[in-house]
Design a protein around this motif. Structure first.
Motif, PDB file in Angstrom:
ATOM      1  N   GLN A  89       0.778  -1.227   0.000  1.00  0.00           N
ATOM      2  CA  GLN A  89       0.000   0.000   0.000  1.00  0.00           C
ATOM      3  C   GLN A  89       0.817   1.288   0.000  1.00  0.00           C
ATOM      4  O   GLN A  89       1.740   1.454   0.805  1.00  0.00           O
ATOM      5  CB  GLN A  89      -0.978  -0.044   1.165  1.00  0.00           C
ATOM      6  N   ILE A  90       0.430   2.146  -0.939  1.00  0.00           N
ATOM      7  CA  ILE A  90       0.956   3.498  -1.052  1.00  0.00           C
ATOM      8  C   ILE A  90       0.056   4.360  -0.165  1.00  0.00           C
ATOM      9  O   ILE A  90      -1.157   4.401  -0.373  1.00  0.00           O
ATOM     10  CB  ILE A  90       0.877   3.988  -2.521  1.00  0.00           C
ATOM     11  N   THR A  91       0.636   5.043   0.819  1.00  0.00           N
ATOM     12  CA  THR A  91      -0.154   5.787   1.793  1.00  0.00           C
ATOM     13  C   THR A  91       0.294   7.247   1.834  1.00  0.00           C
ATOM     14  O   THR A  91       1.493   7.526   1.870  1.00  0.00           O
ATOM     15  CB  THR A  91      -0.010   5.166   3.197  1.00  0.00           C
ATOM     16  N   GLY A  92      -0.679   8.157   1.834  1.00  0.00           N
ATOM     17  CA  GLY A  92      -0.410   9.586   1.960  1.00  0.00           C
ATOM     18  C   GLY A  92      -0.396  10.293   0.615  1.00  0.00           C
ATOM     19  O   GLY A  92      -0.097   9.705  -0.427  1.00  0.00           O
ATOM     20  N   ARG A  93      -0.745  11.584   0.653  1.00  0.00           N
ATOM     21  CA  ARG A  93      -0.784  12.403  -0.558  1.00  0.00           C
ATOM     22  C   ARG A  93       0.578  12.413  -1.262  1.00  0.00           C
ATOM     23  O   ARG A  93       0.650  12.258  -2.482  1.00  0.00           O
ATOM     24  CB  ARG A  93      -1.209  13.836  -0.219  1.00  0.00           C
ATOM     25  N   ALA A  94       1.654  12.610  -0.525  1.00  0.00           N
ATOM     26  CA  ALA A  94       2.978  12.711  -1.143  1.00  0.00           C
ATOM     27  C   ALA A  94       3.351  11.419  -1.870  1.00  0.00           C
ATOM     28  O   ALA A  94       3.900  11.459  -2.983  1.00  0.00           O
ATOM     29  CB  ALA A  94       4.030  13.055  -0.090  1.00  0.00           C
ATOM     30  N   ASN A  95       3.069  10.279  -1.278  1.00  0.00           N
ATOM     31  CA  ASN A  95       3.395   9.007  -1.918  1.00  0.00           C
ATOM     32  C   ASN A  95       2.486   8.738  -3.114  1.00  0.00           C
ATOM     33  O   ASN A  95       2.931   8.161  -4.112  1.00  0.00           O
ATOM     34  CB  ASN A  95       3.317   7.874  -0.900  1.00  0.00           C
ATOM     35  N   HIS A  96       1.226   9.152  -3.040  1.00  0.00           N
ATOM     36  CA  HIS A  96       0.330   9.038  -4.189  1.00  0.00           C
ATOM     37  C   HIS A  96       0.809   9.944  -5.326  1.00  0.00           C
ATOM     38  O   HIS A  96       0.788   9.555  -6.496  1.00  0.00           O
ATOM     39  CB  HIS A  96      -1.110   9.381  -3.793  1.00  0.00           C
ATOM     40  N   GLU A  97       1.267  11.155  -4.980  1.00  0.00           N
ATOM     41  CA  GLU A  97       1.793  12.070  -5.997  1.00  0.00           C
ATOM     42  C   GLU A  97       3.027  11.482  -6.671  1.00  0.00           C
ATOM     43  O   GLU A  97       3.182  11.558  -7.893  1.00  0.00           O
ATOM     44  CB  GLU A  97       2.120  13.433  -5.386  1.00  0.00           C
ATOM     45  N   ALA A  98       3.915  10.883  -5.877  1.00  0.00           N
ATOM     46  CA  ALA A  98       5.117  10.266  -6.439  1.00  0.00           C
ATOM     47  C   ALA A  98       4.748   9.115  -7.369  1.00  0.00           C
ATOM     48  O   ALA A  98       5.331   8.965  -8.453  1.00  0.00           O
ATOM     49  CB  ALA A  98       6.043   9.787  -5.322  1.00  0.00           C
ATOM     50  N   ALA A  99       3.782   8.302  -6.964  1.00  0.00           N
ATOM     51  CA  ALA A  99       3.336   7.193  -7.818  1.00  0.00           C
ATOM     52  C   ALA A  99       2.696   7.725  -9.099  1.00  0.00           C
ATOM     53  O   ALA A  99       2.935   7.184 -10.190  1.00  0.00           O
ATOM     54  CB  ALA A  99       2.354   6.295  -7.059  1.00  0.00           C
ATOM     55  N   ALA A 100       1.909   8.781  -8.982  1.00  0.00           N
ATOM     56  CA  ALA A 100       1.270   9.375 -10.166  1.00  0.00           C
ATOM     57  C   ALA A 100       2.337   9.842 -11.162  1.00  0.00           C
ATOM     58  O   ALA A 100       2.225   9.593 -12.368  1.00  0.00           O
ATOM     59  CB  ALA A 100       0.352  10.527  -9.758  1.00  0.00           C
ATOM     60  N   ARG A 101       3.368  10.517 -10.658  1.00  0.00           N
ATOM     61  CA  ARG A 101       4.463  10.971 -11.537  1.00  0.00           C
ATOM     62  C   ARG A 101       5.166   9.782 -12.181  1.00  0.00           C
ATOM     63  O   ARG A 101       5.409   9.770 -13.380  1.00  0.00           O
ATOM     64  CB  ARG A 101       5.470  11.814 -10.749  1.00  0.00           C
ATOM     65  N   ARG A 122       1.897  -3.314 -10.606  1.00  0.00           N
ATOM     66  CA  ARG A 122       3.039  -2.477 -10.987  1.00  0.00           C
ATOM     67  C   ARG A 122       3.542  -1.655  -9.809  1.00  0.00           C
ATOM     68  O   ARG A 122       4.759  -1.519  -9.617  1.00  0.00           O
ATOM     69  CB  ARG A 122       2.672  -1.581 -12.158  1.00  0.00           C
ATOM     70  N   SER A 123       2.623  -1.103  -9.014  1.00  0.00           N
ATOM     71  CA  SER A 123       3.079  -0.295  -7.879  1.00  0.00           C
ATOM     72  C   SER A 123       3.758  -1.162  -6.825  1.00  0.00           C
ATOM     73  O   SER A 123       4.748  -0.741  -6.228  1.00  0.00           O
ATOM     74  CB  SER A 123       1.926   0.509  -7.278  1.00  0.00           C
ATOM     75  N   ALA A 124       3.267  -2.377  -6.612  1.00  0.00           N
ATOM     76  CA  ALA A 124       3.925  -3.285  -5.663  1.00  0.00           C
ATOM     77  C   ALA A 124       5.324  -3.647  -6.151  1.00  0.00           C
ATOM     78  O   ALA A 124       6.280  -3.648  -5.373  1.00  0.00           O
ATOM     79  CB  ALA A 124       3.081  -4.540  -5.463  1.00  0.00           C
ATOM     80  N   ALA A 125       5.433  -3.940  -7.433  1.00  0.00           N
ATOM     81  CA  ALA A 125       6.745  -4.303  -7.996  1.00  0.00           C
ATOM     82  C   ALA A 125       7.697  -3.115  -7.958  1.00  0.00           C
ATOM     83  O   ALA A 125       8.891  -3.272  -7.651  1.00  0.00           O
ATOM     84  CB  ALA A 125       6.578  -4.820  -9.417  1.00  0.00           C
ATOM     85  N   ASN A 126       7.182  -1.922  -8.246  1.00  0.00           N
ATOM     86  CA  ASN A 126       8.016  -0.727  -8.177  1.00  0.00           C
ATOM     87  C   ASN A 126       8.480  -0.483  -6.745  1.00  0.00           C
ATOM     88  O   ASN A 126       9.656  -0.179  -6.500  1.00  0.00           O
ATOM     89  CB  ASN A 126       7.245   0.486  -8.705  1.00  0.00           C
ATOM     90  N   TRP A 127       7.576  -0.621  -5.769  1.00  0.00           N
ATOM     91  CA  TRP A 127       7.955  -0.437  -4.367  1.00  0.00           C
ATOM     92  C   TRP A 127       9.028  -1.448  -3.997  1.00  0.00           C
ATOM     93  O   TRP A 127      10.021  -1.113  -3.353  1.00  0.00           O
ATOM     94  CB  TRP A 127       6.725  -0.593  -3.452  1.00  0.00           C
ATOM     95  N   TRP A 128       8.830  -2.704  -4.396  1.00  0.00           N
ATOM     96  CA  TRP A 128       9.758  -3.796  -4.110  1.00  0.00           C
ATOM     97  C   TRP A 128      11.162  -3.445  -4.588  1.00  0.00           C
ATOM     98  O   TRP A 128      12.131  -3.536  -3.830  1.00  0.00           O
ATOM     99  CB  TRP A 128       9.227  -5.056  -4.791  1.00  0.00           C
ATOM    100  N   VAL A 129      11.274  -3.022  -5.840  1.00  0.00           N
ATOM    101  CA  VAL A 129      12.584  -2.710  -6.414  1.00  0.00           C
ATOM    102  C   VAL A 129      13.165  -1.441  -5.788  1.00  0.00           C
ATOM    103  O   VAL A 129      14.349  -1.398  -5.449  1.00  0.00           O
ATOM    104  CB  VAL A 129      12.480  -2.590  -7.948  1.00  0.00           C
ATOM    105  N   SER A 130      12.334  -0.424  -5.621  1.00  0.00           N
ATOM    106  CA  SER A 130      12.797   0.850  -5.061  1.00  0.00           C
ATOM    107  C   SER A 130      13.292   0.717  -3.629  1.00  0.00           C
ATOM    108  O   SER A 130      14.071   1.547  -3.167  1.00  0.00           O
ATOM    109  CB  SER A 130      11.664   1.890  -5.098  1.00  0.00           C
ATOM    110  N   ASN A 131      12.848  -0.316  -2.946  1.00  0.00           N
ATOM    111  CA  ASN A 131      13.245  -0.526  -1.555  1.00  0.00           C
ATOM    112  C   ASN A 131      14.242  -1.672  -1.381  1.00  0.00           C
ATOM    113  O   ASN A 131      14.401  -2.199  -0.279  1.00  0.00           O
ATOM    114  CB  ASN A 131      11.993  -0.726  -0.690  1.00  0.00           C
ATOM    115  N   GLY A 132      14.901  -2.043  -2.470  1.00  0.00           N
ATOM    116  CA  GLY A 132      15.999  -3.000  -2.392  1.00  0.00           C
ATOM    117  C   GLY A 132      15.604  -4.440  -2.140  1.00  0.00           C
ATOM    118  O   GLY A 132      16.440  -5.247  -1.717  1.00  0.00           O
TER     119      GLY A 132
END
Length: 168
Positions: A89-101, A122-132
């Motif tokens: 889960q992507i939580t908060g306005r800032a994290n939603h904005e980052a995902a939107a971009r 896609r967002s789960a996979a992106n989070w997975w990779v972005s967090n090592g």
């Protein structure tokens, strides 16, 4: 068959199979233990790929989302509107904005995108990779991986059980 082994209901498995495979290829979650660990962890986080939106009470912790500057929640109603979305889960306005971009969607579309099978995968996979998490999966350290995703070991037995069933 790996989704079913991970305890995902047949209907949910059918719905997410193609977008999950595409996301795993897009984000290089394809070698070694990466696929099994990813599926096990995401299946736990989403209750078997069932939920793409944080269940809202609101609980005491969720009530504190409102006005949380560290989440970018600056507008009245942001706490509920930008509650967790996606399989991780992507939580908060800032994290939603980052995902939107990152995904090239507008802010008025991001919640629906994260709730769709493709967007949630896609967002789960992106989070997975972005967090090592690929690097951690490559070391076979399921405990460290769980801590990276969860911040602790909440649900560890379920996560590990799903992983072992996939490997079997």
């Amino acid at each position: 068959k790996h989704l079913l082994a991970a305890g995902v209901a047949p209907g949910e498995a059918e719905k997410v199979l193609a977008p999950l495979n595409a996301a795993m290829v897009e984000f290089s979650i394809t070698t070694g233990e990466r696929p099994a660990m990813f599926i096990a962890q995401v299946a736990h986080e989403s209750a078997g790929f069932k939920y793409t939106t944080e269940i809202w009470g609101p609980t005491g912790a969720q009530s504190r989302y409102e006005g949380r500057l560290d989440l970018g929640n600056t507008q009245p109603g942001d706490g509920s509107l930008f509650r967790g979305h996606g399989y991780i889960q992507i939580t908060g306005r800032a994290n939603h904005e980052a995902a939107a971009r990152f995904f090239g969607v507008g802010m008025h579309e991001i919640v629906a995108f994260l709730q769709s099978p493709s967007g949630a995968c896609r967002s789960a996979a992106n989070w997975w990779v972005s967090n090592g998490c690929n690097a951690i999966a490559d070391t076979y350290d399921f405990v460290a991986l769980t801590k990276r995703i969860n911040g602790g070991l909440n649900g560890f037995d379920d996560r590990l059980s799903r992983y072992k069933k996939i490997c079997a």
